[in-house]
Motif scaffolding. Sequence first.
Motif, PDB file in Angstrom:
ATOM      1  N   ASP A  30      65.568  -8.181  56.170  1.00 39.45           N
ATOM      2  CA  ASP A  30      65.364  -9.417  56.934  1.00 39.45           C
ATOM      3  C   ASP A  30      63.881  -9.778  57.011  1.00 39.45           C
ATOM      4  OD1 ASP A  30      68.071  -9.818  57.374  1.00 39.45           O
ATOM      5  OD2 ASP A  30      68.056  -8.768  59.299  1.00 39.45           O
ATOM      6  N   THR A  31      63.036  -8.774  57.165  1.00 37.13           N
ATOM      7  CA  THR A  31      61.594  -9.026  57.213  1.00 37.13           C
ATOM      8  C   THR A  31      61.120  -9.642  55.906  1.00 37.13           C
ATOM      9  OG1 THR A  31      61.228  -7.198  58.737  1.00 37.13           O
ATOM     10  CG2 THR A  31      59.321  -7.945  57.459  1.00 37.13           C
ATOM     11  N   LEU A  32      61.498  -9.035  54.796  1.00 37.54           N
ATOM     12  CA  LEU A  32      61.058  -9.525  53.496  1.00 37.54           C
ATOM     13  C   LEU A  32      61.622 -10.924  53.229  1.00 37.54           C
ATOM     14  CD1 LEU A  32      59.406  -8.961  51.010  1.00 37.54           C
ATOM     15  CD2 LEU A  32      61.334  -7.696  50.057  1.00 37.54           C
ATOM     16  N   ARG A  33      62.862 -11.158  53.571  1.00 36.30           N
ATOM     17  CA  ARG A  33      63.444 -12.502  53.418  1.00 36.30           C
ATOM     18  C   ARG A  33      62.627 -13.536  54.200  1.00 36.30           C
ATOM     19  NH1 ARG A  33      68.037  -9.815  53.782  1.00 36.30           N
ATOM     20  NH2 ARG A  33      69.257  -9.776  51.896  1.00 36.30           N
ATOM     21  N   GLY A  55      66.369   4.662  51.426  1.00 35.27           N
ATOM     22  CA  GLY A  55      66.679   3.577  50.494  1.00 35.27           C
ATOM     23  C   GLY A  55      65.941   2.279  50.775  1.00 35.27           C
ATOM     24  N   SER A  56      64.875   2.337  51.533  1.00 31.98           N
ATOM     25  CA  SER A  56      64.110   1.132  51.868  1.00 31.98           C
ATOM     26  C   SER A  56      63.630   0.387  50.622  1.00 31.98           C
ATOM     27  CB  SER A  56      62.890   1.485  52.724  1.00 31.98           C
ATOM     28  OG  SER A  56      63.261   1.989  53.975  1.00 31.98           O
ATOM     29  N   GLU A  57      63.125   1.112  49.636  1.00 30.14           N
ATOM     30  CA  GLU A  57      62.626   0.452  48.427  1.00 30.14           C
ATOM     31  C   GLU A  57      63.745  -0.287  47.706  1.00 30.14           C
ATOM     32  OE1 GLU A  57      60.695   1.374  44.069  1.00 30.14           O
ATOM     33  OE2 GLU A  57      60.138   2.710  45.709  1.00 30.14           O
ATOM     34  N   ALA A  58      64.918   0.303  47.637  1.00 26.77           N
ATOM     35  CA  ALA A  58      66.052  -0.361  46.985  1.00 26.77           C
ATOM     36  C   ALA A  58      66.406  -1.665  47.696  1.00 26.77           C
ATOM     37  CB  ALA A  58      67.262   0.571  46.942  1.00 26.77           C
ATOM     38  N   VAL A  59      66.336  -1.660  49.021  1.00 29.24           N
ATOM     39  CA  VAL A  59      66.588  -2.873  49.793  1.00 29.24           C
ATOM     40  C   VAL A  59      65.555  -3.935  49.427  1.00 29.24           C
ATOM     41  CG1 VAL A  59      66.630  -3.882  52.112  1.00 29.24           C
ATOM     42  CG2 VAL A  59      67.695  -1.658  51.708  1.00 29.24           C
ATOM     43  N   CYS A  60      64.287  -3.549  49.350  1.00 31.05           N
ATOM     44  CA  CYS A  60      63.219  -4.486  48.991  1.00 31.05           C
ATOM     45  C   CYS A  60      63.447  -5.078  47.602  1.00 31.05           C
ATOM     46  CB  CYS A  60      61.865  -3.795  49.022  1.00 31.05           C
ATOM     47  SG  CYS A  60      61.297  -3.343  50.669  1.00 31.05           S
ATOM     48  N   ARG A  61      63.780  -4.240  46.660  1.00 27.75           N
ATOM     49  CA  ARG A  61      64.014  -4.719  45.290  1.00 27.75           C
ATOM     50  C   ARG A  61      65.196  -5.687  45.241  1.00 27.75           C
ATOM     51  NH1 ARG A  61      61.067  -2.418  41.334  1.00 27.75           N
ATOM     52  NH2 ARG A  61      59.864  -0.559  41.876  1.00 27.75           N
ATOM     53  N   GLN A  62      66.242  -5.383  45.964  1.00 25.17           N
ATOM     54  CA  GLN A  62      67.419  -6.247  45.985  1.00 25.17           C
ATOM     55  C   GLN A  62      67.080  -7.614  46.589  1.00 25.17           C
ATOM     56  OE1 GLN A  62      70.864  -4.625  47.929  1.00 25.17           O
ATOM     57  NE2 GLN A  62      71.957  -6.569  47.880  1.00 25.17           N
ATOM     58  N   VAL A  63      66.399  -7.616  47.710  1.00 28.64           N
ATOM     59  CA  VAL A  63      66.036  -8.875  48.374  1.00 28.64           C
ATOM     60  C   VAL A  63      65.112  -9.698  47.478  1.00 28.64           C
ATOM     61  CG1 VAL A  63      64.764  -9.877  50.319  1.00 28.64           C
ATOM     62  CG2 VAL A  63      66.422  -8.049  50.712  1.00 28.64           C
ATOM     63  N   ALA A  64      64.127  -9.069  46.868  1.00 32.52           N
ATOM     64  CA  ALA A  64      63.203  -9.788  45.985  1.00 32.52           C
ATOM     65  C   ALA A  64      63.961 -10.435  44.824  1.00 32.52           C
ATOM     66  CB  ALA A  64      62.127  -8.843  45.462  1.00 32.52           C
ATOM     67  N   ALA A  65      64.926  -9.723  44.254  1.00 33.85           N
ATOM     68  CA  ALA A  65      65.723 -10.272  43.157  1.00 33.85           C
ATOM     69  C   ALA A  65      66.602 -11.427  43.644  1.00 33.85           C
ATOM     70  CB  ALA A  65      66.574  -9.173  42.531  1.00 33.85           C
ATOM     71  N   GLU A  66      67.222 -11.268  44.789  1.00 36.27           N
ATOM     72  CA  GLU A  66      68.101 -12.312  45.334  1.00 36.27           C
ATOM     73  C   GLU A  66      67.340 -13.587  45.671  1.00 36.27           C
ATOM     74  OE1 GLU A  66      69.854 -10.495  48.753  1.00 36.27           O
ATOM     75  OE2 GLU A  66      71.264  -9.294  47.578  1.00 36.27           O
ATOM     76  N   GLU A  67      66.135 -13.447  46.174  1.00 35.47           N
ATOM     77  CA  GLU A  67      65.359 -14.607  46.610  1.00 35.47           C
ATOM     78  C   GLU A  67      64.657 -15.322  45.462  1.00 35.47           C
ATOM     79  OE1 GLU A  67      65.182 -16.017  49.718  1.00 35.47           O
ATOM     80  OE2 GLU A  67      66.752 -14.589  50.263  1.00 35.47           O
ATOM     81  N   GLY A  68      64.577 -14.682  44.302  1.00 34.50           N
ATOM     82  CA  GLY A  68      63.949 -15.319  43.148  1.00 34.50           C
ATOM     83  C   GLY A  68      62.469 -15.614  43.337  1.00 34.50           C
ATOM     84  N   ALA A  70      58.761 -16.057  42.839  1.00 34.56           N
ATOM     85  CA  ALA A  70      58.038 -16.337  41.596  1.00 34.56           C
ATOM     86  C   ALA A  70      56.643 -15.729  41.556  1.00 34.56           C
ATOM     87  CB  ALA A  70      57.938 -17.844  41.388  1.00 34.56           C
ATOM     88  N   GLY A  71      56.154 -15.254  42.682  1.00 30.64           N
ATOM     89  CA  GLY A  71      54.813 -14.671  42.726  1.00 30.64           C
ATOM     90  C   GLY A  71      54.808 -13.232  42.246  1.00 30.64           C
ATOM     91  N   GLU A  72      53.669 -12.604  42.424  1.00 33.42           N
ATOM     92  CA  GLU A  72      53.499 -11.201  42.024  1.00 33.42           C
ATOM     93  C   GLU A  72      53.980 -10.301  43.150  1.00 33.42           C
ATOM     94  OE1 GLU A  72      49.914  -8.187  40.621  1.00 33.42           O
ATOM     95  OE2 GLU A  72      49.410 -10.152  41.445  1.00 33.42           O
ATOM     96  N   ILE A  73      54.778  -9.308  42.803  1.00 31.03           N
ATOM     97  CA  ILE A  73      55.233  -8.342  43.800  1.00 31.03           C
ATOM     98  C   ILE A  73      54.975  -6.936  43.265  1.00 31.03           C
ATOM     99  CG2 ILE A  73      57.629  -8.349  43.020  1.00 31.03           C
ATOM    100  CD1 ILE A  73      58.355  -8.160  46.091  1.00 31.03           C
ATOM    101  N   LEU A  74      54.345  -6.127  44.087  1.00 32.12           N
ATOM    102  CA  LEU A  74      54.034  -4.748  43.713  1.00 32.12           C
ATOM    103  C   LEU A  74      54.830  -3.802  44.601  1.00 32.12           C
ATOM    104  CD1 LEU A  74      50.132  -4.994  43.506  1.00 32.12           C
ATOM    105  CD2 LEU A  74      51.764  -5.155  41.621  1.00 32.12           C
ATOM    106  N   PHE A  75      55.458  -2.833  43.975  1.00 35.27           N
ATOM    107  CA  PHE A  75      56.182  -1.781  44.686  1.00 35.27           C
ATOM    108  C   PHE A  75      55.374  -0.500  44.506  1.00 35.27           C
ATOM    109  CE2 PHE A  75      59.390  -4.874  43.546  1.00 35.27           C
ATOM    110  CZ  PHE A  75      60.148  -4.984  44.699  1.00 35.27           C
ATOM    111  N   LEU A  76      54.718  -0.077  45.568  1.00 36.95           N
ATOM    112  CA  LEU A  76      53.862   1.105  45.508  1.00 36.95           C
ATOM    113  C   LEU A  76      54.434   2.216  46.376  1.00 36.95           C
ATOM    114  CD1 LEU A  76      50.432  -0.720  46.002  1.00 36.95           C
ATOM    115  CD2 LEU A  76      51.561  -0.168  43.842  1.00 36.95           C
ATOM    116  N   ARG A  77      54.015   3.439  46.089  1.00 38.14           N
ATOM    117  CA  ARG A  77      54.420   4.592  46.901  1.00 38.14           C
ATOM    118  C   ARG A  77      53.183   5.352  47.339  1.00 38.14           C
ATOM    119  NH1 ARG A  77      59.183   6.070  42.954  1.00 38.14           N
ATOM    120  NH2 ARG A  77      60.719   4.593  43.751  1.00 38.14           N
ATOM    121  N   GLU A  78      53.211   5.782  48.581  1.00 40.42           N
ATOM    122  CA  GLU A  78      52.129   6.597  49.131  1.00 40.42           C
ATOM    123  C   GLU A  78      52.747   7.832  49.768  1.00 40.42           C
ATOM    124  OE1 GLU A  78      49.374   8.639  50.062  1.00 40.42           O
ATOM    125  OE2 GLU A  78      48.674   6.764  49.176  1.00 40.42           O
TER     126      GLU A  78
END
Length: 120
Positions: A30-33, A55-68, A70-78
Amino acid sequence: MPPHQNPPTPREPVLAVLLPYYNEARFIGDTLRSLLRQRRQPDRIILVDNASTDGSEAVCRQVAAEEGYAGEILFLREPRPGKVNTLETGCAHLDGCDIVATCDADLHYPPHYLERIVTL
């Protein structure tokens, strides 16, 4: 400036969202949306996972794909624990950005949030 030259046209500032998270699968979608549906969309979104196990990263990837988005999105791990470490990791990817909005993973941002930041 010589009289025959027009002044340079001001450019839109490059806006980045830095979103660190740890085990926020329940809220981060919901935050990312809410961030992707802004009237003034960010040019770059930097998502920094602090070794989540839910599974937080998977949720982020799914939302980013669903919303389409167009900008740059980086998935990083720390792997080092702590928000300071995730912010440090994310900040290393801010080259070229004029404005950075650090956001929390469990909030809903109103549609004018980023637009308002840019106009301040």
